[in-house]
Design a protein around this motif. Structure first.
Motif, PDB file in Angstrom:
ATOM      1  N   UNK A   1       0.842  -0.914  -0.104  1.00 13.96           N
ATOM      2  CA  UNK A   1      -0.038   0.497   0.028  1.00 13.96           C
ATOM      3  C   UNK A   1       0.882   1.237   0.468  1.00 13.96           C
ATOM      4  N   UNK A   2      -0.233   2.378  -0.715  1.00 17.07           N
ATOM      5  CA  UNK A   2       0.610   3.886  -0.801  1.00 17.07           C
ATOM      6  C   UNK A   2       1.075   3.763   1.206  1.00 17.07           C
ATOM      7  N   UNK A   3       2.445   4.675   1.895  1.00 14.13           N
ATOM      8  CA  UNK A   3       3.231   5.324   2.371  1.00 14.13           C
ATOM      9  C   UNK A   3       2.346   6.252   3.039  1.00 14.13           C
ATOM     10  N   UNK A   4       2.300   7.258   2.017  1.00 13.79           N
ATOM     11  CA  UNK A   4       2.267   8.905   1.965  1.00 13.79           C
ATOM     12  C   UNK A   4       3.005   9.372   2.616  1.00 13.79           C
ATOM     13  N   UNK A   5       2.962   9.814   3.663  1.00 12.63           N
ATOM     14  CA  UNK A   5       4.268  11.025   4.071  1.00 12.63           C
ATOM     15  C   UNK A   5       4.776  11.985   3.616  1.00 12.63           C
ATOM     16  N   UNK A   6       6.149  11.921   3.181  1.00 11.38           N
ATOM     17  CA  UNK A   6       7.126  12.167   2.174  1.00 11.38           C
ATOM     18  C   UNK A   6       6.886  12.044   1.228  1.00 11.38           C
ATOM     19  N   UNK A   7       6.303  10.925   0.714  1.00 12.04           N
ATOM     20  CA  UNK A   7       6.351  10.599  -1.201  1.00 12.04           C
ATOM     21  C   UNK A   7       4.409  11.181  -1.462  1.00 12.04           C
ATOM     22  N   UNK A   8       3.911  11.517  -0.014  1.00 14.11           N
ATOM     23  CA  UNK A   8       2.894  12.204  -0.521  1.00 14.11           C
ATOM     24  C   UNK A   8       3.221  13.306  -1.515  1.00 14.11           C
ATOM     25  N   UNK A   9       4.045  14.104  -1.477  1.00 16.40           N
ATOM     26  CA  UNK A   9       4.281  15.397  -1.456  1.00 16.40           C
ATOM     27  C   UNK A   9       4.539  15.089  -3.218  1.00 16.40           C
ATOM     28  N   UNK A  10       5.812  14.346  -3.174  1.00 19.02           N
ATOM     29  CA  UNK A  10       6.466  14.035  -4.582  1.00 19.02           C
ATOM     30  C   UNK A  10       4.854  12.810  -5.576  1.00 19.02           C
ATOM     31  N   UNK A  11       4.082  12.725  -4.891  1.00 18.14           N
ATOM     32  CA  UNK A  11       3.430  12.119  -6.231  1.00 18.14           C
ATOM     33  C   UNK A  11       2.348  12.820  -6.394  1.00 18.14           C
ATOM     34  N   UNK A  12       2.331  14.131  -6.003  1.00 21.01           N
ATOM     35  CA  UNK A  12       1.315  15.688  -6.037  1.00 21.01           C
ATOM     36  C   UNK A  12       1.941  15.621  -7.271  1.00 21.01           C
ATOM     37  N   UNK A  13       4.103  16.447  -6.931  1.00 21.42           N
ATOM     38  CA  UNK A  13       4.734  16.798  -7.505  1.00 21.42           C
ATOM     39  C   UNK A  13       4.373  16.637  -8.820  1.00 21.42           C
ATOM     40  N   UNK A  14       4.168  15.363  -9.123  1.00 20.28           N
ATOM     41  CA  UNK A  14       3.431  14.554 -10.565  1.00 20.28           C
ATOM     42  C   UNK A  14       2.599  14.534 -11.257  1.00 20.28           C
ATOM     43  N   UNK A  15       1.411  14.577 -10.187  1.00 17.75           N
ATOM     44  CA  UNK A  15       0.138  14.775 -10.949  1.00 17.75           C
ATOM     45  C   UNK A  15       0.621  16.443 -11.237  1.00 17.75           C
ATOM     46  N   UNK A  16       0.829  17.560 -10.813  1.00 16.01           N
ATOM     47  CA  UNK A  16       0.509  19.062 -11.342  1.00 16.01           C
ATOM     48  C   UNK A  16       1.241  18.914 -12.851  1.00 16.01           C
ATOM     49  N   UNK A  17       2.525  18.091 -12.484  1.00 18.56           N
ATOM     50  CA  UNK A  17       3.047  18.154 -13.895  1.00 18.56           C
ATOM     51  C   UNK A  17       2.547  17.758 -15.004  1.00 18.56           C
ATOM     52  N   UNK A  18       1.429  16.534 -15.135  1.00 15.70           N
ATOM     53  CA  UNK A  18       0.357  15.892 -15.545  1.00 15.70           C
ATOM     54  C   UNK A  18      -0.684  16.691 -15.986  1.00 15.70           C
ATOM     55  N   UNK A  19      -0.972  18.048 -15.274  1.00 13.45           N
ATOM     56  CA  UNK A  19      -2.308  18.817 -15.429  1.00 13.45           C
ATOM     57  C   UNK A  19      -1.298  19.867 -16.134  1.00 13.45           C
ATOM     58  N   UNK A  20       0.082  20.377 -16.360  1.00 11.87           N
ATOM     59  CA  UNK A  20       0.297  21.084 -16.683  1.00 11.87           C
ATOM     60  C   UNK A  20       1.562  21.125 -17.984  1.00 11.87           C
ATOM     61  N   UNK A  21       0.675  20.105 -19.106  1.00  6.98           N
ATOM     62  CA  UNK A  21       1.519  19.528 -19.530  1.00  6.98           C
ATOM     63  C   UNK A  21       1.421  20.532 -21.035  1.00  6.98           C
TER      64      UNK A  21
END
Length: 146
Positions: free
Chosen positions: A126-146
């Motif tokens: 399972x996804x552990x979140x924590x410090x990794x949550x911010x990184x996954x959100x940055x990936x999502x932001x990149x995807x949204x703004x291509x």
């Protein structure tokens, strides 16, 4: 519910994974292919990725000869984080640190026994979140703004 799909190069491994899923009472929907006749892997990747991105299936598994092409194609779809994994550790980390929602593998790269261990590990992690949550959100932001 899992989405599963392969091209002709991953058909036999897909069938073995389906047997594993059925034996472990894990629901799945097979998006093809249904034989070893040649098909284009982007078509299979697209249908599986659409099912996952739309929430019709919680996660997906894709297989082609190497896993490379099908993972690249799946990652073109918004909302998809497909991870190409050929070892158990990478499968575990793809879920825990990257929240991968599609597992990709190559039938011509790994054997069936290892592939089933990878699937089992990936499904149980399972996804552990924590410090990794911010990184996954940055990936999502990149995807949204291509």
């Amino acid at each position: 519910m899992l989405a599963i799909g392969s091209d002709h190069g991953g058909f036999r491994l897909k069938e073995a994974i389906k047997e594993y899923l059925a034996a472990n009472q894990i629901g799945f929907c097979d998006f093809g292919t249904h034989s070893v006749d040649s098909v284009d892997y982007p078509d299979i990747a697209k249908t599986v990725a659409q099912a996952v991105a739309a929430g019709e299936c919680e996660r997906g598994i894709l297989i082609c000869g190497t896993g490379i092409g099908i993972s690249i194609a799946a990652n073109k779809m918004k909302g998809i984080r497909a991870a190409l994994c050929h070892d158990v550790f990478s499968a575990k980390m793809s879920r825990e640190h990257n929240d991968a929602n599609i597992l990709a593998m190559g039938e011509r790269v790994i054997g069936q026994g290892l592939a089933l261990m990878i699937v089992e590990t990936w499904l149980k992690s399972e996804f552990t979140g924590g410090r990794h949550e911010n990184r996954v959100c940055k990936i999502t932001d990149m995807e949204q703004n291509r």
